[in-house]
Write an enzyme that holds these catalytic residues in place. Sequence first.
Site, PDB file in Angstrom:
ATOM      1  N   LYS A 139       0.854  -1.196   0.000  1.00 15.51           N
ATOM      2  CA  LYS A 139       0.000   0.000   0.000  1.00 15.51           C
ATOM      3  C   LYS A 139       0.886   1.242   0.000  1.00 15.51           C
ATOM      4  O   LYS A 139       1.898   1.280   0.702  1.00 15.51           O
ATOM      5  CB  LYS A 139      -0.921  -0.019   1.230  1.00 15.51           C
ATOM      6  CG  LYS A 139      -1.939   1.121   1.250  1.00 15.51           C
ATOM      7  CD  LYS A 139      -2.943   0.993   2.397  1.00 15.51           C
ATOM      8  CE  LYS A 139      -3.942   2.139   2.417  1.00 15.51           C
ATOM      9  NZ  LYS A 139      -4.940   2.018   3.508  1.00 15.51           N
ATOM     10  N   SER A 195     -10.460  -0.017   6.696  1.00 17.23           N
ATOM     11  CA  SER A 195      -9.837   0.022   5.374  1.00 17.23           C
ATOM     12  C   SER A 195      -9.128  -1.241   4.904  1.00 17.23           C
ATOM     13  O   SER A 195      -8.708  -1.292   3.753  1.00 17.23           O
ATOM     14  CB  SER A 195      -8.858   1.188   5.291  1.00 17.23           C
ATOM     15  OG  SER A 195      -9.573   2.367   5.078  1.00 17.23           O
ATOM     16  N   SER A 214      -9.985   2.292   2.455  1.00 21.74           N
ATOM     17  CA  SER A 214      -9.040   3.014   1.622  1.00 21.74           C
ATOM     18  C   SER A 214      -8.030   2.110   0.917  1.00 21.74           C
ATOM     19  O   SER A 214      -7.397   2.534  -0.042  1.00 21.74           O
ATOM     20  CB  SER A 214      -8.274   4.043   2.455  1.00 21.74           C
ATOM     21  OG  SER A 214      -7.483   3.391   3.439  1.00 21.74           O
TER      22      SER A 214
HETATM   23  N1  GLN Z   1     -13.515   4.794   5.683  1.00 20.62           N
HETATM   24  C1  GLN Z   1     -12.974   5.270   6.911  1.00 20.62           C
HETATM   25  C2  GLN Z   1     -12.506   6.693   6.741  1.00 20.62           C
HETATM   26  O1  GLN Z   1     -12.749   7.236   5.726  1.00 20.62           O
HETATM   27  C3  GLN Z   1     -11.846   4.386   7.355  1.00 20.62           C
HETATM   28  C4  GLN Z   1     -10.609   4.585   6.588  1.00 20.62           C
HETATM   29  C5  GLN Z   1      -9.475   3.728   7.061  1.00 20.62           C
HETATM   30  O2  GLN Z   1      -9.672   2.711   7.732  1.00 20.62           O
HETATM   31  N2  GLN Z   1      -8.268   4.138   6.741  1.00 20.62           N
HETATM   32  O3  GLN Z   1     -11.918   7.282   7.590  1.00 20.62           O
END
Ligand code: GLN
Length: 482
Positions: free
Chosen positions: A76, A175, A151
Amino acid sequence: MLNSSLKQMAAALRANEISSVELTGLYLERIAAHNPSYNAYITVNPEMSLQQARLADEMLARGQAQPLTGIPIGQKDIFCAKGWRTTCGSKMLADFIAPYDAHVIEQFNAAGAINLGKTNMDEFAMGSSNETSYFGPVKNPWDQTRVPGGSSGGAASAVAARLCAAATGTDTGGSIRQPAALCGITGIKPTYGTVSRYGMIAFASSLDQAGPMARSAEDCALLLNAMTGFDERDSTSLQREKEDYVRDLDLPLKGLRIGLPREFFAEGLSPDVAARVEDALSEYRRLGAVTVDISLPNSKLAVPVYYVLAPAEASSNLSRYDGVRYGYRAPEYADITEMYEKSRSQGFGNEVKRRIMIGTYVLSHGYYDAYYLQAQKIRRLIAQDFAEAFKQCDVIMGPTSPSTAFRLGEKGDDPVQMYLSDIYTIAVNLAGLPGMSIPCGFGDNGMPVGMQIIGDYFSEARMLNAAHQYQLATDWHSRSPV
Ligand code: GLN
């Protein structure tokens, strides 16, 4: 080879049936052919990947191979990797070449794994659809008109489309688990503090945790073995004895107590997702597990609490991007104040700006007690709910996401709808618990459904055991969109 497990790949490498250079080359060719459609990678650097593969082949030839030696992993783009462009999905870091390795990258390098490229992600890991990336949206390989989740959407898409053997993700509010669910793969967010955050670009430090994303629980266990370990450069890294996450995979499930939180099966859950999760639970009962009804009464507050705490931490973490030290700097400005303003307003995208504004607001004088402090108190109550629940069960199961993958653009204008994608995952981060997602069938639109498994602190081996036994009995995890 593309559908082999990591264990099978490692055996083939050891038996000299294929070299790491060949295996890496195979994936690089697939990336060249298919990444233009999926946009799962932001950066590939065939020269650097193949150089690592040559070193891995030497390790293999010397008989020094470890379980992941020679295996190509998508990283990532939140992990700093020395000499690699590391963007975190942002214009702010679009030209940033990391001068050092994150702990996770060091661990993979030491294991002889290959960095196959940097996977696409929502900007600074903020999002649930991978549409906030400065480098464009990622497509779900099951249906390219749909999102892969976020994400870690690039990672999920790449694993599902066989554009890597396995990948890393990070999970601040879901995410790893949500994109794993939406792309039909397996992913685990370990207990907070298990994997070092050193060199992992910070979003919300008290929630951020890295973990593996792969095609099976067994693969995830092998990856987790490489990723975990104490690191003194992360002040929240836990000093514990090194665990072998593969050790319990083969245990029978007889007597396993599965808690079913009534709040996770209530209004808001798509009927097709509910039905697939019920099917999976029937399979677990067949395997000897028993289910118990539990309640997590404060879980309904998880999303609002998260959207106070995560932006608060983000507003502080992202203050370092000021155009002075590194990252984007506006080309024209009159004085230093204007340089800050322009660099930040041009370098960050809308979702990131929204979070910085919310975070700054809830931390400001007069609002701190009303929002930030209050949210911290509820966070504790949410953790206590889990502690109560784990008196009655060994693991908790339910849906990972309320629906299957939605269409690109569908929730773009409605942040609250987007935030609700993580309604079942966020409480786990607030409590610091481990959580995972495994594929358990397909929804009415033919898109994958994920089931979430939540465990008590440090129960990753047991969760992976529960997931592996299900995967031995079913074949959802081996279905492929390509
Ligand atoms: N979707 C959540 C956010 O937008 C979690 C994102 C994540 O876990 N990095 O913050």
